[in-house]
Scaffold this active site. Structure first.
Site, PDB file in Angstrom:
ATOM      1  N   ASP A  95       4.899 -12.530 -16.767  1.00 17.90           N
ATOM      2  CA  ASP A  95       4.285 -13.608 -15.989  1.00 17.90           C
ATOM      3  C   ASP A  95       3.538 -14.591 -17.061  1.00 17.90           C
ATOM      4  O   ASP A  95       3.065 -13.951 -18.125  1.00 17.90           O
ATOM      5  CB  ASP A  95       3.098 -12.753 -15.100  1.00 17.90           C
ATOM      6  CG  ASP A  95       2.636 -13.905 -14.151  1.00 17.90           C
ATOM      7  OD1 ASP A  95       1.743 -13.442 -13.332  1.00 17.90           O
ATOM      8  OD2 ASP A  95       3.404 -15.085 -13.978  1.00 17.90           O
ATOM      9  N   CYS A 306      11.082  14.632  -2.216  1.00 16.02           N
ATOM     10  CA  CYS A 306      11.105  13.843  -3.574  1.00 16.02           C
ATOM     11  C   CYS A 306      11.755  14.827  -4.618  1.00 16.02           C
ATOM     12  O   CYS A 306      11.382  15.813  -4.789  1.00 16.02           O
ATOM     13  CB  CYS A 306       9.883  13.429  -4.016  1.00 16.02           C
ATOM     14  SG  CYS A 306       9.616  12.571  -5.399  1.00 16.02           S
TER      15      CYS A 306
HETATM   16  C1  LIG Z   1      -1.714  -8.968  -6.484  1.00 16.91           C
HETATM   17  N1  LIG Z   1      -1.346 -10.359  -5.815  1.00 16.91           N
HETATM   18  C2  LIG Z   1      -0.892 -11.239  -6.743  1.00 16.91           C
HETATM   19  N2  LIG Z   1      -0.465 -11.115  -8.071  1.00 16.91           N
HETATM   20  C3  LIG Z   1       0.094 -12.539  -8.379  1.00 16.91           C
HETATM   21  C4  LIG Z   1       0.443 -13.133  -9.541  1.00 16.91           C
HETATM   22  C5  LIG Z   1       0.828 -11.875 -10.687  1.00 16.91           C
HETATM   23  C6  LIG Z   1      -0.328 -11.342 -11.293  1.00 16.91           C
HETATM   24  C7  LIG Z   1      -0.225 -10.643 -12.802  1.00 16.91           C
HETATM   25  O1  LIG Z   1      -1.186  -9.941 -12.948  1.00 16.91           O
HETATM   26  C8  LIG Z   1      -0.746  -8.717 -13.648  1.00 16.91           C
HETATM   27  O2  LIG Z   1      -1.216  -7.827 -12.543  1.00 16.91           O
HETATM   28  C9  LIG Z   1      -2.454  -7.554 -12.520  1.00 16.91           C
HETATM   29  C10 LIG Z   1       0.624  -8.650 -13.762  1.00 16.91           C
HETATM   30  O3  LIG Z   1       0.960  -9.173 -14.993  1.00 16.91           O
HETATM   31  C11 LIG Z   1       2.108  -8.494 -15.573  1.00 16.91           C
HETATM   32  C12 LIG Z   1       1.016  -9.524 -12.688  1.00 16.91           C
HETATM   33  O4  LIG Z   1       2.461 -10.313 -12.944  1.00 16.91           O
HETATM   34  C13 LIG Z   1       0.698 -14.456  -9.471  1.00 16.91           C
HETATM   35  N3  LIG Z   1       1.110 -14.879 -11.015  1.00 16.91           N
HETATM   36  C14 LIG Z   1       1.441 -16.120 -11.041  1.00 16.91           C
HETATM   37  N4  LIG Z   1       1.837 -16.646 -12.156  1.00 16.91           N
HETATM   38  N5  LIG Z   1       1.186 -17.077  -9.952  1.00 16.91           N
HETATM   39  C15 LIG Z   1       0.705 -16.648  -8.628  1.00 16.91           C
HETATM   40  O5  LIG Z   1       0.504 -17.456  -7.664  1.00 16.91           O
HETATM   41  C16 LIG Z   1       0.516 -15.037  -8.375  1.00 16.91           C
HETATM   42  C17 LIG Z   1       0.143 -14.561  -7.344  1.00 16.91           C
HETATM   43  C18 LIG Z   1      -0.285 -13.308  -7.252  1.00 16.91           C
HETATM   44  N6  LIG Z   1      -0.645 -12.511  -6.223  1.00 16.91           N
END
Ligand SMILES: CNc1nc2c(CC[C@H]3O[C@@H](OC)[C@H](OC)[C@@H]3O)c3nc(N)[nH]c(=O)c3cc2[nH]1
Length: 374
Positions: A95, A306
């Site tokens: 991300d 499971c």
């Molecule tokens: C939980 N709800 C939620 N997560 C979201 C994440 C990943 C969080 C990121 O934070 C880490 O986890 C804590 C992970 O990173 C590996 C995840 O991909 C998002 N990432 C981006 N770039 N844009 C968004 O609009 C977005 C919205 C979210 N809503």
């Protein structure tokens, strides 16, 4: 950049928008719908890569923001990227950090150029431009990179949503143009807040730029479930049918079933691993809060249906004993079980779609539950 979609549609439900596909990446092909375990800091907490393969994980997540801050993308590049560094030879999606930067609130300053923020670790001043976010992810060797976006908080007024969505679209174009020709995929992220028309406009802008897949961002940010579903229903099938659709940060087992029902292909959420560490375990009958006294002498496995390592070898009594004593093995065994539950649920949905019986699967899924998950 490549215009041929790396996603192949293999089948669709004749009764709803659920679909079966596969996504080809540099480290292998992913069968969808798929759940992606979150490994923010280059590890899915309490799980070895061998544990992950055993529970059926096809792809895992890393996070640009966190890895950029520590240990740094240049160090990771020297260790063979995230794959070499963490000994994982299957696909990785990273991300972009848009969500973390948005979560920093007053610690971050968003301008046209990018995001200036202070490290949450030592307060050091840092900056990530859209181009920088792509270059960091290239150094990490991510098979799927995410464009740098500005995640809109909930609630947000329409004007705020319009501004942030427009900036996200301009950043998306810069991300696409910053890419080197490494074969790594880049997904665009749809914002638009809780305004379906803004979301559909954002989809058109991203499709105009052209990405290897499309993510629905700005959801699962505290909005009521019904509102998330409304946004899904209004936008998911406006995404290109021949590209992968990724719903970010979602969700509970029910959310996964409903997301697939609405035509989503990819999901990520910290819930299975975080809940495992908090003793909240997912089973086909609903959740088990392992610290409850009722399990103190319970010889049964967590879930009789499971086949995971934890359910094959341990009783609820033993798992409760470990958790009550904060034993490290509790976190390992609980994580193995919860991630196995999520990955097995996805495999069952893939099969149900293939056999065109997804609505039956969905009815049976809810009938089995004695109580809804949190
Ligand atoms: C939980 N709800 C939620 N997560 C979201 C994440 C990943 C969080 C990121 O934070 C880490 O986890 C804590 C992970 O990173 C590996 C995840 O991909 C998002 N990432 C981006 N770039 N844009 C968004 O609009 C977005 C919205 C979210 N809503």
């Amino acid at each position: 950049m490549s215009t041929v979609s790396p996603f192949t549609l293999l089948g669709r439900s004749s009764e709803c928008k659920a679909r079966r596909g596969q996504l080809t990446t540099l480290h292998g092909t992913i069968q969808t719908p798929v759940f992606m375990p979150v490994g923010t800091l280059g590890t899915v907490k309490a799980m070895t890569p061998e544990n992950l393969k055993e529970i059926g994980a096809q792809i895992i997540l890393g996070n640009t923001y966190h890895l950029y801050i520590r240990p740094g993308h240049e160090l990771i590049r020297r260790f063979g990227g995230l794959h070499g560094f963490m000994h994982w030879d299957r696909p990785i999606l990273t991300d972009s950090g848009g969500f973390q930067i948005f979560s920093l609130k007053e610690l971050a300053k968003i301008t046209e150029d990018g995001a200036a923020f202070r490290s949450h670790i030592d307060g050091a001043k840092l900056f990530l431009s859209p181009e920088g976010a792509v270059h960091v992810q290239e150094a990490l060797g991510a098979d799927i990179m995410m464009a740098l976006d500005t995640c809109i908080p909930y609630p947000a007024d329409r004007d705020q949503a319009i501004k942030a969505t427009a900036l996200t679209a301009r950043w998306a174009k810069r991300c696409r143009e910053a890419q080197s020709d490494t074969g790594q995929l880049l997904f665009g992220i749809v914002q638009g807040g809780m305004y379906a028309d803004l979301r559909r406009e954002a989809i058109e802008q991203l499709v105009e730029i052209g990405f290897d897949g499309y993510a629905l961002g700005g959801l699962s940010v505290g909005e009521p479930k019904a509102l998330m579903e409304e946004m899904l229903d209004a936008t998911a099938d406006h995404l290109p049918v021949d590209h992968a659709r990724y719903l970010m940060g979602v969700g509970t087992p029910e959310d996964l079933v409903e997301g697939v029902y609405h035509g989503i292909d990819m999901f990520d959420c910290v819930m299975p691993t975080r809940n495992a560490r908090n003793g909240m375990l997912f089973t086909s009958q609903g959740r088990v809060v392992i610290k409850n006294a009722c399990f103190q002498q319970d010889p049964r496995p967590l879930d009789e249906t499971c086949g995971c390592y934890t359910c094959r070898h341990y009783s609820r009594a033993y798992l409760r004993h470990l958790f009550q004593n904060r034993e490290i093995l509790a976190y390992q065994l609980n994580s193995i079980h919860n991630l196995h539950y999520y990955c097995t649920l996805m495999a069952a949905m893939r099969e149900a779609i293939q056999e065109d019986r997804f609505l039956d699967f969905r009815r049976h899924f809810y009938q089995q539950r004695t109580e809804p998950f949190a």
